[in-house]
Design a protein around this motif. Sequence first.
Motif, PDB file in Angstrom:
ATOM      1  N   LEU A 303       0.846  -1.196   0.000  1.00  0.00           N
ATOM      2  CA  LEU A 303       0.000   0.000   0.000  1.00  0.00           C
ATOM      3  C   LEU A 303       0.881   1.245   0.000  1.00  0.00           C
ATOM      4  N   ASP A 304       1.870   1.275   0.879  1.00  0.00           N
ATOM      5  CA  ASP A 304       2.908   2.305   0.859  1.00  0.00           C
ATOM      6  C   ASP A 304       4.123   1.724   1.579  1.00  0.00           C
ATOM      7  N   ASP A 305       5.142   2.527   1.816  1.00  0.00           N
ATOM      8  CA  ASP A 305       6.377   1.982   2.392  1.00  0.00           C
ATOM      9  C   ASP A 305       6.148   1.339   3.768  1.00  0.00           C
ATOM     10  N   ASP A 306       5.070   1.741   4.458  1.00  0.00           N
ATOM     11  CA  ASP A 306       4.820   1.264   5.823  1.00  0.00           C
ATOM     12  C   ASP A 306       3.627   0.313   5.936  1.00  0.00           C
ATOM     13  N   HIS A 307       2.948   0.080   4.842  1.00  0.00           N
ATOM     14  CA  HIS A 307       1.724  -0.730   4.915  1.00  0.00           C
ATOM     15  C   HIS A 307       1.637  -1.722   3.759  1.00  0.00           C
ATOM     16  N   ALA A 308       1.237  -2.951   4.085  1.00  0.00           N
ATOM     17  CA  ALA A 308       1.040  -3.977   3.058  1.00  0.00           C
ATOM     18  C   ALA A 308      -0.023  -4.951   3.552  1.00  0.00           C
ATOM     19  N   SER A 309      -0.530  -5.756   2.626  1.00  0.00           N
ATOM     20  CA  SER A 309      -1.494  -6.788   3.035  1.00  0.00           C
ATOM     21  C   SER A 309      -1.293  -8.034   2.191  1.00  0.00           C
ATOM     22  N   ILE A 310      -1.772  -9.142   2.696  1.00  0.00           N
ATOM     23  CA  ILE A 310      -1.746 -10.382   1.905  1.00  0.00           C
ATOM     24  C   ILE A 310      -3.073 -11.115   2.029  1.00  0.00           C
ATOM     25  N   ARG A 311      -3.363 -11.899   0.997  1.00  0.00           N
ATOM     26  CA  ARG A 311      -4.488 -12.844   0.988  1.00  0.00           C
ATOM     27  C   ARG A 311      -3.934 -14.187   0.540  1.00  0.00           C
ATOM     28  N   PHE A 312      -4.556 -15.250   1.046  1.00  0.00           N
ATOM     29  CA  PHE A 312      -4.179 -16.588   0.590  1.00  0.00           C
ATOM     30  C   PHE A 312      -5.323 -17.184  -0.225  1.00  0.00           C
ATOM     31  N   ALA A 313      -5.001 -18.049  -1.176  1.00  0.00           N
ATOM     32  CA  ALA A 313      -6.020 -18.735  -1.964  1.00  0.00           C
ATOM     33  C   ALA A 313      -6.991 -19.475  -1.037  1.00  0.00           C
ATOM     34  N   SER A 314      -8.282 -19.433  -1.369  1.00  0.00           N
ATOM     35  CA  SER A 314      -9.337 -20.149  -0.614  1.00  0.00           C
ATOM     36  C   SER A 314      -9.484 -19.674   0.822  1.00  0.00           C
ATOM     37  N   CYS A 315      -9.045 -18.451   1.124  1.00  0.00           N
ATOM     38  CA  CYS A 315      -9.188 -17.933   2.486  1.00  0.00           C
ATOM     39  C   CYS A 315      -9.709 -16.502   2.396  1.00  0.00           C
ATOM     40  N   ALA A 316     -10.804 -16.215   3.122  1.00  0.00           N
ATOM     41  CA  ALA A 316     -11.439 -14.898   3.031  1.00  0.00           C
ATOM     42  C   ALA A 316     -10.737 -13.849   3.883  1.00  0.00           C
ATOM     43  N   ALA A 317      -9.784 -14.264   4.716  1.00  0.00           N
ATOM     44  CA  ALA A 317      -9.125 -13.315   5.617  1.00  0.00           C
ATOM     45  C   ALA A 317      -8.124 -12.441   4.868  1.00  0.00           C
ATOM     46  N   THR A 318      -8.023 -11.195   5.313  1.00  0.00           N
ATOM     47  CA  THR A 318      -6.964 -10.301   4.836  1.00  0.00           C
ATOM     48  C   THR A 318      -6.018 -10.028   5.998  1.00  0.00           C
ATOM     49  N   PHE A 319      -4.726 -10.291   5.785  1.00  0.00           N
ATOM     50  CA  PHE A 319      -3.711 -10.027   6.809  1.00  0.00           C
ATOM     51  C   PHE A 319      -3.052  -8.689   6.466  1.00  0.00           C
ATOM     52  N   SER A 320      -3.008  -7.775   7.441  1.00  0.00           N
ATOM     53  CA  SER A 320      -2.454  -6.437   7.205  1.00  0.00           C
ATOM     54  C   SER A 320      -1.217  -6.232   8.056  1.00  0.00           C
TER      55      SER A 320
END
Length: 336
Positions: A303-320
Amino acid sequence: MLLLLLVGVGALAVFVGGVNRAADQQERDRISTQSLARAKEALIGYVAMRQDPERPGDAPCPDNPTDGNYDGTQDAPCGNNPAAPRLGRLPWKTVVVGAATTVTEGLGLDIVDGYGERLWYAVSRNLVDPAGVAQFNPLLLTALPPARRPWITVRDSLGNVVSNRVAAVFLAPGISLAGQLRSGATPAAGQYLDDFVVAGVNYSNADADDCLDGTVCVTVASRTGEDFILAPRSGTFNDVMAFVTIDELMASIDRRVAGEIRAKLEVNHPFPSSLGDIVVSSWPSWFNDNGWADGTVTTYTKLDDDHASIRFASCAATFSYAWSGGKAAMTWDGAC
Ligand SMILES: [Ca+2]
Ligand SMILES: [Ca+2]
Ligand SMILES: [Ca+2]
């Protein structure tokens, strides 16, 4: 009068005896249920936290009689044919293996069921067969044979499928029933685990033949996987069971991997444009070997130098991930 009194006392004794037996049964069931829940929780943690040279997703083999004992440690390997070693006693004891490593095996859980019996455990070949499942990651959730082996099937007392996505089963065998003999060093599974007949099909918790009960699997390739049945207590059946599905397990593995990524982002600030920008050799080997860096498995967004997120296949959760004061904090929304 005296006779009436005696009859009354006798009736009371029978009544109290019945109440005591019911309370005793209830307490034994409570212990069994609690032990099964602890075994399930321990296995989920064990599988999710595996590290090199293993990988998240690797489960222990059961403790079976092939080595002449039930000593509480796993008897590996068990991903090969034939199927029998994938049912045995729960590997409850923790041991350190390999002189130069600190890899531990076993669940570290000294537990028994309500009758003092060790728990039994069956595991899907997918969790103990690295050759058959080349990469263990969320794509396994939607993979079909031959990319994976069959999952375990659990049925209810009507024969209906409760789940056919079971990764491991835990069984409290209960007290021995008529015809079961538990003397000797290594009584077979059938001395502990029971059968239940539905509509002419004998469903066996002890057969361990890697073939759905009531069917025939002629070749190794045609094997349909192990099955187990939940049935009411009777004179011929008293197994109590818990199980964990691959979906439950993968949710836990996803969280562990998200934590691994957090640790890498913390030392790769400003956050990289892609996970591929992180030096490959800095990851544990299992990460890249099992495809966790692939875009089809893990979607990384900076998202920017200090923020990112990930998602995994078949998983509705977003990890920030958020960088602050030299640390990367991880939060997540939603569930797998
Ligand atoms: Ca053994
Ligand atoms: Ca039993
Ligand atoms: Ca069976």
